[in-house]
Scaffold this motif. Sequence first.
Motif, short mmCIF file in Angstrom:
data_model
loop_
_atom_site.label_atom_id
_atom_site.label_comp_id
_atom_site.label_asym_id
_atom_site.label_seq_id
_atom_site.Cartn_x
_atom_site.Cartn_y
_atom_site.Cartn_z
N GLY A 158 -12.95 5.65 -9.59
CA GLY A 158 -12.13 5.12 -10.67
C GLY A 158 -10.74 5.71 -10.78
N LYS A 159 -10.36 6.59 -9.86
CA LYS A 159 -9.02 7.21 -9.93
C LYS A 159 -7.92 6.29 -9.42
CE LYS A 159 -10.94 11.86 -9.40
NZ LYS A 159 -11.02 13.06 -8.52
N GLN A 160 -8.28 5.27 -8.64
CA GLN A 160 -7.31 4.32 -8.11
C GLN A 160 -7.83 2.91 -8.36
OE1 GLN A 160 -6.03 5.01 -4.06
NE2 GLN A 160 -5.47 2.86 -3.76
N VAL A 161 -7.02 2.11 -9.07
CA VAL A 161 -7.40 0.74 -9.39
C VAL A 161 -6.31 -0.20 -8.91
CG1 VAL A 161 -8.08 -0.88 -11.21
CG2 VAL A 161 -8.59 1.57 -11.47
N ASP B 87 0.87 -1.18 0.00
CA ASP B 87 0.00 0.00 0.00
C ASP B 87 0.91 1.22 0.00
OD1 ASP B 87 -2.05 1.77 0.13
OD2 ASP B 87 -2.76 1.20 2.12
N ALA B 88 1.57 1.41 -1.11
CA ALA B 88 2.51 2.51 -1.23
C ALA B 88 2.15 3.31 -2.47
CB ALA B 88 3.94 1.98 -1.30
N CYS B 89 3.13 3.79 -3.17
CA CYS B 89 2.98 4.63 -4.36
C CYS B 89 2.09 5.84 -4.10
CB CYS B 89 2.48 3.89 -5.59
SG CYS B 89 1.80 2.28 -5.37
N ARG B 90 2.11 6.31 -2.87
CA ARG B 90 1.49 7.62 -2.62
C ARG B 90 2.37 8.68 -3.27
NH1 ARG B 90 0.95 4.53 2.11
NH2 ARG B 90 -1.18 4.36 2.85
N ASP B 91 1.82 9.80 -3.61
CA ASP B 91 2.56 10.84 -4.31
C ASP B 91 3.57 11.45 -3.33
OD1 ASP B 91 3.28 12.26 -6.46
OD2 ASP B 91 1.55 13.59 -6.49
N ALA B 92 4.81 10.99 -3.39
CA ALA B 92 5.82 11.37 -2.41
C ALA B 92 6.19 12.85 -2.51
CB ALA B 92 7.06 10.51 -2.60
N PRO B 93 6.36 13.52 -1.37
CA PRO B 93 6.69 14.95 -1.36
C PRO B 93 8.19 15.20 -1.50
CG PRO B 93 6.36 14.20 0.88
CD PRO B 93 6.09 13.01 0.00
N PHE B 94 8.81 14.52 -2.44
CA PHE B 94 10.23 14.79 -2.72
C PHE B 94 10.47 14.52 -4.19
CE2 PHE B 94 9.89 10.45 -1.06
CZ PHE B 94 10.42 9.71 -2.12
N SER C 222 -1.67 -1.41 -4.16
CA SER C 222 -2.84 -0.57 -3.88
C SER C 222 -3.31 0.21 -5.10
CB SER C 222 -2.53 0.41 -2.75
OG SER C 222 -1.43 1.23 -3.08
N THR C 223 -2.45 0.30 -6.13
CA THR C 223 -2.86 0.96 -7.36
C THR C 223 -2.06 0.38 -8.52
OG1 THR C 223 -3.33 3.11 -8.38
CG2 THR C 223 -1.20 2.86 -7.29
N ASP C 224 -2.49 0.66 -9.75
CA ASP C 224 -1.82 0.08 -10.90
C ASP C 224 -0.49 0.78 -11.20
OD1 ASP C 224 -3.07 2.39 -11.65
OD2 ASP C 224 -4.20 1.54 -13.31
N PRO C 225 0.38 0.13 -11.99
CA PRO C 225 1.72 0.66 -12.24
C PRO C 225 1.71 2.09 -12.76
CG PRO C 225 1.56 -1.57 -13.05
CD PRO C 225 0.17 -1.16 -12.67
N GLY C 226 2.61 2.89 -12.21
CA GLY C 226 2.76 4.26 -12.68
C GLY C 226 1.80 5.26 -12.07
N ASN C 227 0.87 4.79 -11.26
CA ASN C 227 -0.10 5.69 -10.64
C ASN C 227 0.13 5.80 -9.14
OD1 ASN C 227 -1.50 6.44 -12.95
ND2 ASN C 227 -2.86 4.68 -12.86
#
Length: 543
Positions: free
Chosen positions: A248-251, A168-175, A199-204
Amino acid sequence: MMRLYATRTSRPRSRNKFGKRTVAAFLMAAIIWPVLTFAALAADRVALLIGNGNFDTPALSLANPINDVIDLETALSALGFQVSVLRDGTRSQMLTKLAQFSADAKGAEVAMFFFAGHGVQYTGENYLIGREFSVANTRTLLSSSVTLTEIRKALERARPKTGLIFVDACRDAPFDIAEIEQTGLARTSGGAGLMFVYSTDPGNVAFDGSGRNSVFTSALLDHIDTPNLDVRLLIGRVRQQVVMKTAGKQVPWVEEALLSELALSKAGAASGLNDPVVADMQRWQVVVRDGSFEAVQGYLAAYPNGTYADIAQSILSYGDGSAAKPASQTSLEIVGDNPDTAVAALKMLGFVPTKMSKETLGKAELGAAFERYQSTASATGDVSFETMIDDATRLSMMLASTTAQRMRTDLVALNGVERTLIIAEDALSDFETIAAGNDDYLAELTQARRDVAAIKDARDTVLGRLDGSRDYYRSLLDQSVLFVPEDATLALLNLSGGTRGALNVNQRAMADTGQFLKHVHSSRISEVGSMSWLTDFLPKQKE
């Protein structure tokens, strides 16, 4: 207790079967044996949960990861897991925990790894970032992170029957690291018996959520203790909920090579089994797996007005294949030149068992199946390979349209039931607070609890329907990409005279069919594992 013990030991020694040492040993065994037994059982299910939310650089901190692992530890412990938790770990601490996890997971029934926090991809590798990360450069990233490859290898060394890896990662990192151009995580695959759940598809990127947990972990917690639900269906429900919650923004993305079914919760009865729609869908799944005309006939006998009754009749319009034409060298050459396409199309039409592949079927058997199709096709004389592809394409379009209508209806129903459940649970909570210790409200409180339970049962029934329709739609896509022509259009549904199976379809069905063709095309060009098509079935949001 002292007097009782003294009285017993004051009896003649010959009448005392147990001395002090023997009694003590017996009592110790009575204490230790249940503990050892529980430990042995718990070792069959092990989990390592890592939540990194508080970083040495405060700007990187996240609100949810610690809550995610705390709540997941509670849920997994209740399911019999031996759970190890690391909060705000460094790379060194994560590797130490990972090594112990690998040792604990040897020979386990199921081993589950879960990570919540920051993750990035760099040169095709996924890095799960440790607490000490501070300087935004690749050298610091590599020295303060654990890679997904290291986690995968730890599970491969342990060789549990089933290995689950949740990220459950790939949150939009602040760096910002100059060398890293892509957001999100990269696709990773593993060996047999492993399932990767992102938690989400590749690249998102994924959403933290506004509540106690992330959107993904919240959905996981909602469904993880559903009795007798295979983990594939469990993840399907999680993905479905995340898609609905994020419009639908996170798959969520899945890569799996599981060798057997696994239910994380085995207590209680399976939900939705008494629902007639679920039973109808389950019977049709039997038909799909069997792939024979007899199975289709059995479905119609049991469900003459069932969801797939019209389509079953269409399949039977091809006959039973008993009057096959003599072998044709030309037909053998045709299917031999296009074996993958031929097998997939003939499976769709019911002339090849679903479980068979081109390798197990063989060229001669494949040719014979094609000839059986030829012998039962239209009397116009047009029994070409292209005609078979058109017939298979039309049938898949009809199946997809029927399934899509069921899925869309049940997603609307699920949306409404869940809104009702939230209101009912809030009201029940308020009522329980007011009625605490007051027996005058006992009857009303009992009824309120029954009402909430009934709403939950209704939700479970709808979820059971969606499990079937969602997974069947996906299987149709997976099969259809192998034979549906890129230039296929809705005109195939309106053919008359040349081939059988044409149906009069309404405007909604036509729209669903057109959408299916778009999904086939996008599935053909996308990575395996994506279910972004699910967003097209979401209930329309009111303005």
